[in-house]
Design an enzyme around this catalytic site. Structure first.
Site, PDB file in Angstrom:
ATOM      1  N   GLY A 201       0.827  -1.214   0.000  1.00  0.00           N
ATOM      2  CA  GLY A 201       0.000   0.000   0.000  1.00  0.00           C
ATOM      3  C   GLY A 201       0.851   1.249   0.000  1.00  0.00           C
ATOM      4  O   GLY A 201       2.055   1.189  -0.267  1.00  0.00           O
ATOM      5  N   ASN A 202       0.217   2.377   0.280  1.00  0.00           N
ATOM      6  CA  ASN A 202       0.961   3.642   0.377  1.00  0.00           C
ATOM      7  C   ASN A 202       0.346   4.488   1.482  1.00  0.00           C
ATOM      8  O   ASN A 202      -0.666   4.108   2.075  1.00  0.00           O
ATOM      9  CB  ASN A 202       0.950   4.364  -0.969  1.00  0.00           C
ATOM     10  CG  ASN A 202      -0.457   4.711  -1.404  1.00  0.00           C
ATOM     11  OD1 ASN A 202      -1.090   5.583  -0.825  1.00  0.00           O
ATOM     12  ND2 ASN A 202      -0.965   4.008  -2.415  1.00  0.00           N
ATOM     13  N   ARG A 203       0.948   5.633   1.752  1.00  0.00           N
ATOM     14  CA  ARG A 203       0.563   6.413   2.931  1.00  0.00           C
ATOM     15  C   ARG A 203      -0.539   7.440   2.658  1.00  0.00           C
ATOM     16  O   ARG A 203      -0.806   8.292   3.508  1.00  0.00           O
ATOM     17  CB  ARG A 203       1.801   7.120   3.499  1.00  0.00           C
ATOM     18  CG  ARG A 203       2.743   6.170   4.224  1.00  0.00           C
ATOM     19  CD  ARG A 203       3.989   6.913   4.711  1.00  0.00           C
ATOM     20  NE  ARG A 203       3.725   8.305   4.978  1.00  0.00           N
ATOM     21  CZ  ARG A 203       4.507   9.320   4.589  1.00  0.00           C
ATOM     22  NH1 ARG A 203       5.610   9.077   3.922  1.00  0.00           N
ATOM     23  NH2 ARG A 203       4.183  10.560   4.873  1.00  0.00           N
ATOM     24  N   SER A 204      -1.199   7.386   1.537  1.00  0.00           N
ATOM     25  CA  SER A 204      -2.254   8.380   1.272  1.00  0.00           C
ATOM     26  C   SER A 204      -3.368   8.270   2.324  1.00  0.00           C
ATOM     27  O   SER A 204      -3.909   7.192   2.559  1.00  0.00           O
ATOM     28  CB  SER A 204      -2.839   8.163  -0.124  1.00  0.00           C
ATOM     29  OG  SER A 204      -3.979   8.984  -0.278  1.00  0.00           O
ATOM     30  N   ALA A 273      -3.890   7.719  -4.703  1.00  0.00           N
ATOM     31  CA  ALA A 273      -2.557   7.156  -4.932  1.00  0.00           C
ATOM     32  C   ALA A 273      -2.766   5.670  -5.244  1.00  0.00           C
ATOM     33  O   ALA A 273      -3.168   4.892  -4.369  1.00  0.00           O
ATOM     34  CB  ALA A 273      -1.693   7.340  -3.708  1.00  0.00           C
TER      35      ALA A 273
END
Ligand code: PMT
Length: 405
Positions: A201-204, A273
């Site tokens: 995943g990502n930090r959005s 994102a």
């Protein structure tokens, strides 16, 4: 924007403390004008500390700057909360025997009042007539609510909650330049599962996309917000009758939801994102150490969702992409954005520099907005709501010639 908050002498004055905080937090320059009676309920230092502006009740202070009319002349909005029966009567009669009265007579800005009084006073024919006069003059009225009153009795007359007054006030400051326009916005970060408990995943946080949805709805748009893994507290900003939230998890789910939402949308904004890669194989069971060795994860590319939306773009539709970059200079930031815009074929590209402490998750953002020729048409820096305002201004401009066709 400049907001004057008039506070009159009722017990509900304590609730206006929160109202002032909300308006300041929304980025406005707030000046509080209490009446002398209001100061019996909440003291002058409280108003000065919260508004960060000097506070007086007298028409004889700051005479050099003609304060008794300057406040009203410079206001973009005047809010009176609480508005007592007495102040409502004075407003209806045009009486200006204190600083709030002169401010109200000198202003051409919209005026919003939040009445607060006992039920008998609210129902009195004099108050009914005064409210009617103010309505006819275009004064906006929020409340009163029905509920328990200061004397323990109950009925109509209770001031509505500060959040509701702030919402009504901010709505009056917002242009309705997207009335009825359908907008699809994606927000948040996708998660690509490895097994039932892990993902890439990502930090959005979804804050930027949610701010776009909220600002668009405030300007009259009908919004579909495709929300990828956004927490409930961030999503709370998108609570609005004109925003439909479609929760999604993976890039594939986001692609499907955006394809559906784009069918009848005049503007599409891809602020999410999205994972560029996902694990080629998703294990049905949790990966364990029992097999020995460090597992190698094979990745496959996810489809470029925004490029797909561009290829199916319907007539008159504006498509906005975002670019999250980690450049070494502003020139590189804009150059990378230009190349991304050409690759994806979007009408507007919003580029933000991201890093460990910027862009993702943070409360603020700074962006360049590129037009379809790759030129920078606007820049914006501030809260994510302020950035959203600039992006929507650019969308309104891009839609204008298409809406005239
Ligand atoms: O959510 P916040 O914490 O508030 O943070 C906001 C933000 C930094 C995430 C946001 O402002 C932002 O920059 N969003 C885009 C992030 C991104 O994925 O950028 P990108 O440069 O990797 O992708 C470019 C564009 O292609 C984006 O519009 C993206 O949505 C889209 N894309 C990317 C990959 C993919 N497979 N399909 C896509 O459509």
């Amino acid at each position: 924007m400049n907001i004057v908050v008039g506070v009159t002498g009722g017990i509900a004055a304590y609730k206006s403390v929160q109202l002032v905080r909300l308006l300041v937090k929304a980025g406005h320059d707030v000046t509080v004008v209490p009446t002398d009676d209001a100061l019996r309920f909440v003291g002058l230092p409280t108003w000065e500390a919260l508004s960060h502006n000097p506070v007086t009740t007298s028409v004889h202070d700051d005479v050099a700057r003609v304060r008794h009319v300057a406040l009203g002349q410079g206001a973009d909005l005047v809010v009176v909360a609480p508005a007592t029966a007495n102040t409502i009567a004075k407003m209806a009669a045009g009486i200006a025997d204190n600083l709030l009265g002169t401010t109200l007579l000198a202003t051409e800005a919209p005026v919003l009042i939040a009445p607060a009084m006992h039920a008998e006073m609210w129902r009195h024919p004099a108050t009914t007539a005064n409210i009617g006069t103010l309505r006819d003059r275009g004064v906006h009225i929020v409340g009163p609510a029905v509920g328990e009153l200061a004397g323990g009795d109950s009925g109509p007359g209770r001031m509505v909650e500060p959040e509701e007054i702030a919402e009504a006030a901010l709505a009056l400051l917002t242009p309705r330049d997207l009335d009825g326009v359908r907008i699809a916005v994606s927000a948040g970060g996708t998660r690509e599962p490895l097994d039932p408990v892990r993902y890439l995943g990502n930090r959005s946080s979804g804050r930027q996309g949610v701010a776009l949805a909220a600002e668009a709805a405030a300007r009259g748009a009908v919004v579909t917000l495709v929300a990828a893994n956004i927490s409930a507290d961030v999503l709370a900003e998108a609570r609005h009758p004109s925003i439909a939230v479609v929760p999604v998890g993976t890039a594939a789910e986001l692609a499907d939801a955006m394809a559906d939402a784009a069918v009848d949308a005049q503007a599409v904004v891809m602020a999410a994102a999205v994972a560029d890669y996902r694990p080629a194989v998703v294990s049905d069971r949790k990966l364990t150490k029992e097999g020995g060795g460090v597992p190698a994860i094979e990745l496959v590319e996810t489809p470029d969702i925004v490029a797909g939306l561009v290829s199916r773009r319907r007539d008159g539709q504006v498509i906005v992409g975002f670019a999250a970059e980690t450049p070494q200079s502003e020139e590189e930031l804009v150059e990378r954005a230009r190349r991304k815009q050409q690759r994806k074929g979007v009408d507007l590209l919003v580029v933000n520099e991201v890093g460990w402490e910027r862009g993702f998750e943070s409360a603020g953002n700074a962006v360049h907005i590129l037009g379809d020729g790759g030129e920078v048409v606007a820049t914006a820096e501030g809260t994510k709501r302020e950035v959203a305002t600039a992006v929507l201004d650019a969308i309104v401009e891009a839609l204008a010639p298409l809406r005239r066709r």
